[in-house]
Design a protein around this motif. Structure first.
Motif, PDB file in Angstrom:
ATOM      1  N   THR A 168       8.345   8.276   0.291  1.00 54.47           N
ATOM      2  CA  THR A 168       8.493   7.475   1.206  1.00 54.47           C
ATOM      3  C   THR A 168       9.718   7.876   2.193  1.00 54.47           C
ATOM      4  N   LYS A 169      10.299   9.000   1.861  1.00 55.38           N
ATOM      5  CA  LYS A 169      11.384   9.219   2.906  1.00 55.38           C
ATOM      6  C   LYS A 169      10.924   9.978   4.003  1.00 55.38           C
ATOM      7  N   LEU A 211      -0.703   4.983   3.971  1.00 49.19           N
ATOM      8  CA  LEU A 211       0.200   3.507   4.400  1.00 49.19           C
ATOM      9  C   LEU A 211       1.390   3.633   3.469  1.00 49.19           C
ATOM     10  N   SER A 212       2.867   3.708   4.064  1.00 51.69           N
ATOM     11  CA  SER A 212       4.045   3.609   3.241  1.00 51.69           C
ATOM     12  C   SER A 212       4.628   2.685   3.718  1.00 51.69           C
ATOM     13  N   VAL A 265       3.236   2.890  -1.651  1.00 47.24           N
ATOM     14  CA  VAL A 265       2.167   3.826  -0.793  1.00 47.24           C
ATOM     15  C   VAL A 265       0.989   3.539  -1.329  1.00 47.24           C
ATOM     16  N   ILE A 266       0.014   3.359  -0.319  1.00 47.95           N
ATOM     17  CA  ILE A 266      -1.587   3.048  -0.232  1.00 47.95           C
ATOM     18  C   ILE A 266      -2.235   4.378   0.126  1.00 47.95           C
ATOM     19  N   ASN A 296     -10.061   3.003   6.154  1.00 44.03           N
ATOM     20  CA  ASN A 296     -10.553   1.599   6.849  1.00 44.03           C
ATOM     21  C   ASN A 296      -9.631   0.813   6.462  1.00 44.03           C
ATOM     22  N   MET A 297      -8.170   1.060   6.361  1.00 45.47           N
ATOM     23  CA  MET A 297      -7.301   0.050   6.155  1.00 45.47           C
ATOM     24  C   MET A 297      -6.619  -0.149   7.311  1.00 45.47           C
ATOM     25  N   ASP A 298      -6.248  -1.668   7.629  1.00 46.32           N
ATOM     26  CA  ASP A 298      -5.470  -2.055   8.696  1.00 46.32           C
ATOM     27  C   ASP A 298      -3.932  -2.312   8.288  1.00 46.32           C
ATOM     28  N   GLU A 299      -2.994  -1.304   8.716  1.00 47.68           N
ATOM     29  CA  GLU A 299      -1.564  -1.160   8.179  1.00 47.68           C
ATOM     30  C   GLU A 299      -0.881  -2.825   8.112  1.00 47.68           C
TER      31      GLU A 299
END
Length: 325
Positions: free
Chosen positions: A215-216, A233-234, A305-306, A310-313
């Motif tokens: 995540t850094k 996505l983080s 963290v994902i 097709n994901m909306d952050e």
């Protein structure tokens, strides 16, 4: 029972022809002083792989045939593990070689039960990739992407058979699908000095370090020509979660987005809990474990963290923010 007294389990996965049995033999050759339990899975009714495994008399080999270890044979795998528990025999390490079409996620989830965890603990999932066929098979077989996304260590095999530029393309694609994995290049399954056994990839302390380091990093937008549309996505969120509400959210999120989510790893700050809560998902299930205690100087924040498509952050972030206490 602590990990020091439970038997470590390594799952070897990879598509057809990637070199799983070759890697298995290399592990056995390099660790001739160890006592292994080897579980072999072949999709057909005749297990050809048994003849290919260079097993010694001190190891025990179980064969599962007639189906895929992750579906129709999951009961048989459970029976094998139960028989080991009842026998009271202790092995130095358990090696499971899944068939080329297996979903490693379901095998991983078999080791989440309380009884199994009293005797076994997951050490790592090793994904084998055939460098010569990977780019052709990736768009055509969902199993390839699933195996890669669930691996802790990815070994690109047969590197000597392709050009350097092609190899770099393979490695880049693997990093796109699973940026959390450690990727190594090998030839004939010979993994140099890479620590394959006892890497403790599922240990809460190692998971915590992995998430913090990851995540850094700063991420760029997905290029329009990314044909696989894999997203990472983080989120870093200040504050604390209610354990019941955040558990319910993850459960519903995975049920609604199960086909799109490849992996989730998180360090959660939970209200009225002194320990960090480590969460990870493989497939449609998630599992939690206690991490280190929060130090008085620590900033109470959650890191999530994902990896998926097709994901909306923004809506996901907003939903998580509403759950903070």
């Amino acid at each position: 029972m602590k990990d020091t007294t439970t038997m470590p389990v390594t799952i070897i996965t990879g598509f057809l022809g990637a070199g799983k049995t070759t890697l298995l033999n290399e592990i056995l050759h390099r660790n001739r002083d160890k006592n292994f339990l080897i579980i072999e899975n072949e999709a057909g009714n005749i297990n050809i792989d048994r003849e290919l495994v260079k097993n010694s008399t001190k190891n025990t080999l179980f064969e599962l045939t007639g189906g895929c270890i992750c579906c129709s044979l999951s009961t048989e795998l459970g029976t094998v593990l139960n028989s080991i528990i009842l026998s009271s025999v202790i092995y130095d390490h358990v090696l499971i070689e899944a068939t080329g079409m297996a979903d490693a996620g379901q095998v991983i989830n078999m080791f989440s039960g309380a009884r199994i965890q009293r005797f076994f603990h997951l050490d790592s999932v090793i994904g084998l990739v055939d460098a010569t066929t990977f780019m052709k098979r990736l768009p055509n077989f969902e199993e390839v992407r699933g195996q890669i996304s669930k691996s802790n260590i990815i070994l690109i095999n047969k590197c000597d058979l392709i050009q350097q530029g092609e190899l770099e393309l393979v490695e880049h694609q693997l990093q796109t699908i699973n940026p959390l994995a450690r990727i190594e290049k090998v030839t004939h399954g010979k993994f140099m000095d890479t620590e394959i056994l006892n890497s403790r990839c599922f240990d809460p302390v190692n998971l915590e370090k992995e998430i913090v380091d990851f995540t850094k990093l700063t991420f760029t937008q997905i290029p329009a020509n990314n044909i696989h549309q894999i997203q990472t996505l983080s989120y870093t969120l200040n504050g604390e979660f209610d354990v019941e509400k955040i558990s319910l959210w993850f459960d519903q999120f995975l049920k609604m987005n199960g086909d799109n989510v490849l992996r989730i790893k998180a360090i959660l700050s939970i209200h009225d809990m002194n320990h960090k809560l480590i969460l990870q998902s493989v497939g449609n299930d998630f599992h939690t474990s206690l991490g280190e205690t929060w130090d008085n100087s620590d900033k109470r924040e959650s890191k999530i963290v994902i990896i998926g498509s097709n994901m909306d952050e923004t809506p996901i972030r907003n939903e998580l923010l509403t759950l903070l206490v």
